[in-house]
Write an enzyme that holds these catalytic residues in place. Structure first.
Site, PDB file in Angstrom:
ATOM      1  N   ASN A 116     -28.293 -37.021  30.117  1.00 21.19           N
ATOM      2  CA  ASN A 116     -26.877 -37.182  29.578  1.00 21.19           C
ATOM      3  C   ASN A 116     -26.209 -36.308  30.484  1.00 21.19           C
ATOM      4  O   ASN A 116     -24.946 -37.091  31.046  1.00 21.19           O
ATOM      5  CB  ASN A 116     -27.052 -36.475  28.270  1.00 21.19           C
ATOM      6  N   THR A 142     -21.042 -23.319  34.163  1.00 21.32           N
ATOM      7  CA  THR A 142     -21.461 -22.298  33.415  1.00 21.32           C
ATOM      8  C   THR A 142     -21.813 -20.923  34.310  1.00 21.32           C
ATOM      9  O   THR A 142     -22.299 -21.181  35.301  1.00 21.32           O
ATOM     10  CB  THR A 142     -22.479 -22.505  32.335  1.00 21.32           C
ATOM     11  N   SER A 177     -32.242 -22.017  31.765  1.00 19.42           N
ATOM     12  CA  SER A 177     -32.985 -23.019  30.800  1.00 19.42           C
ATOM     13  C   SER A 177     -32.552 -24.333  31.285  1.00 19.42           C
ATOM     14  O   SER A 177     -31.906 -24.433  32.249  1.00 19.42           O
ATOM     15  CB  SER A 177     -31.983 -22.862  29.371  1.00 19.42           C
ATOM     16  N   TYR A 179     -30.860 -26.862  30.079  1.00 20.58           N
ATOM     17  CA  TYR A 179     -29.225 -26.957  29.998  1.00 20.58           C
ATOM     18  C   TYR A 179     -28.672 -26.263  31.210  1.00 20.58           C
ATOM     19  O   TYR A 179     -27.900 -27.063  31.940  1.00 20.58           O
ATOM     20  CB  TYR A 179     -28.939 -26.116  28.713  1.00 20.58           C
ATOM     21  N   HIS A 180     -28.869 -25.034  31.372  1.00 14.11           N
ATOM     22  CA  HIS A 180     -28.271 -24.452  32.411  1.00 14.11           C
ATOM     23  C   HIS A 180     -28.203 -25.042  33.904  1.00 14.11           C
ATOM     24  O   HIS A 180     -27.550 -25.286  34.799  1.00 14.11           O
ATOM     25  CB  HIS A 180     -28.423 -23.061  32.658  1.00 14.11           C
ATOM     26  N   LYS A 183     -26.548 -28.095  34.861  1.00 20.03           N
ATOM     27  CA  LYS A 183     -25.135 -27.958  35.373  1.00 20.03           C
ATOM     28  C   LYS A 183     -25.285 -27.498  36.715  1.00 20.03           C
ATOM     29  O   LYS A 183     -24.235 -27.623  37.364  1.00 20.03           O
ATOM     30  CB  LYS A 183     -24.434 -26.720  34.456  1.00 20.03           C
ATOM     31  N   VAL A 252     -30.247  -9.091  17.396  1.00 19.92           N
ATOM     32  CA  VAL A 252     -30.507  -9.006  18.859  1.00 19.92           C
ATOM     33  C   VAL A 252     -31.585  -9.451  19.341  1.00 19.92           C
ATOM     34  O   VAL A 252     -32.849  -8.991  18.947  1.00 19.92           O
ATOM     35  CB  VAL A 252     -30.103  -7.426  18.907  1.00 19.92           C
TER      36      VAL A 252
HETATM   37  N1  USQ Z   1     -28.662 -13.831  21.902  1.00 11.77           N
HETATM   38  C1  USQ Z   1     -28.982 -12.781  20.829  1.00 11.77           C
HETATM   39  N2  USQ Z   1     -29.222 -13.120  19.530  1.00 11.77           N
HETATM   40  C2  USQ Z   1     -28.778 -14.109  19.034  1.00 11.77           C
HETATM   41  C3  USQ Z   1     -28.315 -15.168  19.737  1.00 11.77           C
HETATM   42  C4  USQ Z   1     -28.365 -14.886  21.200  1.00 11.77           C
HETATM   43  O1  USQ Z   1     -29.368 -11.654  21.301  1.00 11.77           O
HETATM   44  O2  USQ Z   1     -28.870 -14.545  17.850  1.00 11.77           O
HETATM   45  C5  USQ Z   1     -28.417 -13.596  23.356  1.00 11.77           C
HETATM   46  C6  USQ Z   1     -29.567 -14.641  24.153  1.00 11.77           C
HETATM   47  O3  USQ Z   1     -30.676 -14.077  24.041  1.00 11.77           O
HETATM   48  C7  USQ Z   1     -28.670 -14.638  25.498  1.00 11.77           C
HETATM   49  C8  USQ Z   1     -27.331 -14.017  24.921  1.00 11.77           C
HETATM   50  O4  USQ Z   1     -27.444 -13.622  23.563  1.00 11.77           O
HETATM   51  O5  USQ Z   1     -29.101 -13.295  26.318  1.00 11.77           O
HETATM   52  C9  USQ Z   1     -26.225 -15.432  25.029  1.00 11.77           C
HETATM   53  O6  USQ Z   1     -26.949 -16.275  24.129  1.00 11.77           O
HETATM   54  P1  USQ Z   1     -25.858 -17.436  23.569  1.00 11.77           P
HETATM   55  O7  USQ Z   1     -26.874 -18.312  22.712  1.00 11.77           O
HETATM   56  O8  USQ Z   1     -24.551 -16.929  23.021  1.00 11.77           O
HETATM   57  O9  USQ Z   1     -25.235 -18.126  24.814  1.00 11.77           O
HETATM   58  P2  USQ Z   1     -26.049 -19.199  25.927  1.00 11.77           P
HETATM   59  O10 USQ Z   1     -27.325 -19.846  25.329  1.00 11.77           O
HETATM   60  O11 USQ Z   1     -26.265 -18.403  27.451  1.00 11.77           O
HETATM   61  O12 USQ Z   1     -25.031 -20.449  26.023  1.00 11.77           O
HETATM   62  C10 USQ Z   1     -23.894 -20.262  25.776  1.00 11.77           C
HETATM   63  C11 USQ Z   1     -23.187 -21.626  25.686  1.00 11.77           C
HETATM   64  C12 USQ Z   1     -23.282 -22.430  26.837  1.00 11.77           C
HETATM   65  C13 USQ Z   1     -22.554 -21.999  27.979  1.00 11.77           C
HETATM   66  C14 USQ Z   1     -23.129 -20.385  28.172  1.00 11.77           C
HETATM   67  C15 USQ Z   1     -22.329 -19.602  28.902  1.00 11.77           C
HETATM   68  O13 USQ Z   1     -23.952 -22.386  24.573  1.00 11.77           O
HETATM   69  O14 USQ Z   1     -22.627 -23.752  26.588  1.00 11.77           O
HETATM   70  O15 USQ Z   1     -22.666 -22.557  28.995  1.00 11.77           O
HETATM   71  O16 USQ Z   1     -22.949 -19.805  26.728  1.00 11.77           O
HETATM   72  S1  USQ Z   1     -23.388 -18.340  30.068  1.00 11.77           S
HETATM   73  O17 USQ Z   1     -24.047 -17.643  28.710  1.00 11.77           O
HETATM   74  O18 USQ Z   1     -22.635 -17.648  30.604  1.00 11.77           O
HETATM   75  O19 USQ Z   1     -24.203 -19.241  30.750  1.00 11.77           O
END
Ligand code: USQ
Length: 376
Positions: A116, A142, A177, A179-180, A183, A252
């Site tokens: 996609n 991202t 991931s 997903y990442h 991008k 966390v």
């Molecule tokens: N995390 C926790 N507890 C939770 C959920 C997440 O500790 O209940 C941690 C994850 O392990 C990770 C961090 O929080 O280390 C961020 O996780 P996330 O689910 O908030 O974000 P991520 O998977 O990185 O993806 C999100 C968006 C994505 C965007 C990205 C920006 O879903 O679309 O591209 O943030 S970035 O993180 O800068 O890549």
């Protein structure tokens, strides 16, 4: 400007459409409802679920709206027609599967995500080349494309000296991931077409966005955007606020030392506006790091507890990611072009909590606990 927003049904898409409309630009919106279908397929719904894009677009000044799949052959033809008919000169491309956990669920989810995202962006590049290569593409990448390298993260490009010779290369990427990774592949494809066809592209490496209200879509209005809290589509701060309000543990992952870049949704709007007003030149692949603050996950949890209460629990990390690491990304580009950030405060966390509190009875507890593991 004549702006086309791809992925306008999503968390950022609709607020962006309203933001450009409010600045007197002509706005056309499009989506294929992929995210809504994916949500249904895994049994989750956002806490705040706006009306379908068609309905919102009709109600709002009869905004031109197209529902089509950009990643398909028909989608390419539809996009070419829209670019011609609406004389589009700026495209904001959000039309991608946005969840890292979704992409890690299974082989088919990884393939669906990458097909996609990558095929959609390829169709977009070919359509722009065919109709008008001067159209400025603003692409949502991202910060996670970079991963967490042990050196400062530059804005897209790195000057290197190797064995006495110098060059400028795309910053090495080590994402976390499928997903990442999608991008990262997009970024490489886009840079290639800037170099080969002279396209003009701004790639936004955006951090984790928080907030539910924007200037044009306040959180207590019908124009507010969606809010996800589930383990697949909910991002960390959203999830922690919902967990706090429900009185269940704030999850966390691991020790919580993972650092990420964050920004307020209002700053996303401003960044996209700046990118449109200061476009990439023909042939330029301009990369901007789009975040305003960096925090570790444990700090985010502490902020939530201080603002609205709650109890933190360190749960086994379902992801494979560094929990202690160096993290120093440059983010000068938007600041130099006029961004004044809204920083995360206890007041804003309280505001987000107030915005979602009326919908708490919709929470499905079973969709909160982390189940998607990076190692299947
Ligand atoms: N995390 C926790 N507890 C939770 C959920 C997440 O500790 O209940 C941690 C994850 O392990 C990770 C961090 O929080 O280390 C961020 O996780 P996330 O689910 O908030 O974000 P991520 O998977 O990185 O993806 C999100 C968006 C994505 C965007 C990205 C920006 O879903 O679309 O591209 O943030 S970035 O993180 O800068 O890549």
């Amino acid at each position: 400007m004549n702006v086309l927003i791809l992925g306008a049904d999503g968390y950022l898409g609709w607020p962006t459409a309203l933001h450009f409309k409010a600045r007197n630009h002509n706005v056309t919106v499009a989506d294929n409802y992929l995210k809504r279908r994916m949500e249904r397929s895994i049994g989750v719904t956002p806490l705040i679920l706006p009306e379908l894009l068609e309905v919102r677009a009709k109600q709002f000044d009869n905004m031109p709206c197209h529902i089509f799949d950009l990643s398909k052959e028909e989608g390419f033809k539809t996009l070419c027609n829209i670019l011609e008919q609406d004389r589009i000169n700026t495209i904001v491309h959000y039309a991608e599967q946005p969840s890292a956990p979704f992409s890690m669920r299974s082989r088919s989810a990884a393939i669906e995500t990458q097909v996609n995202n990558i095929a959609g962006t390829l169709n977009l590049m070919f359509a722009v080349k065919k109709v008008n290569p001067d159209i400025h593409i603003i692409k949502l990448g991202t910060m996670g494309e970079y991963g967490t390298p042990n050196i400062d993260i530059e804005e897209g490009w790195l000057d290197i000296t190797h064995k006495g010779r110098e060059d400028k290369v795309l910053f090495p990427k080590r994402p976390g991931s499928f997903y990442h990774l999608s991008k990262v592949h997009d970024s490489h494809n886009l840079e290639f077409t800037c170099r080969i066809w002279g396209l003009r592209v701004t790639d936004h490496n955006q951090g984790i966005v928080y907030g539910v209200g924007t200037e044009e879509g306040p959180y207590d209005s019908d124009n507010r955007t969606s809010f996800h809290y589930d383990e697949t589509f909910g991002t960390v701060l959203n999830r922690f606020i919902v967990q706090s309000l429900l009185g269940i543990p704030i999850t966390v992952y691991g020790t919580g030392g993972q650092q990420r870049g964050f920004l307020d949704i209002r700053d996303t709007m401003k960044c996209v506006q700046i990118a449109a007003e200061v476009p990439a030149a023909p042939g330029e692949f301009k990369v901007r790091n789009q975040y305003t603050q960096k925090y570790c996950v444990m700090h985010i949890a502490d902020c939530v507890v201080k603002a609205i209460g709650g109890k933190i629990e360190e749960v086994p990390n379902p992801r494979v990611e560094a929990e202690q690491h160096y993290y120093s990304p440059v983010n000068d580009s938007f600041i130099l072009d006029g961004l004044t950030p809204h920083f995360l405060t206890a007041g804003l966390i309280q505001e987000m909590a107030d915005a979602i509190s009326p919908f708490l009875d919709r929470v499905r507890l079973q969709s909160i606990d982390p189940k998607t593991k990076w190692v299947l």
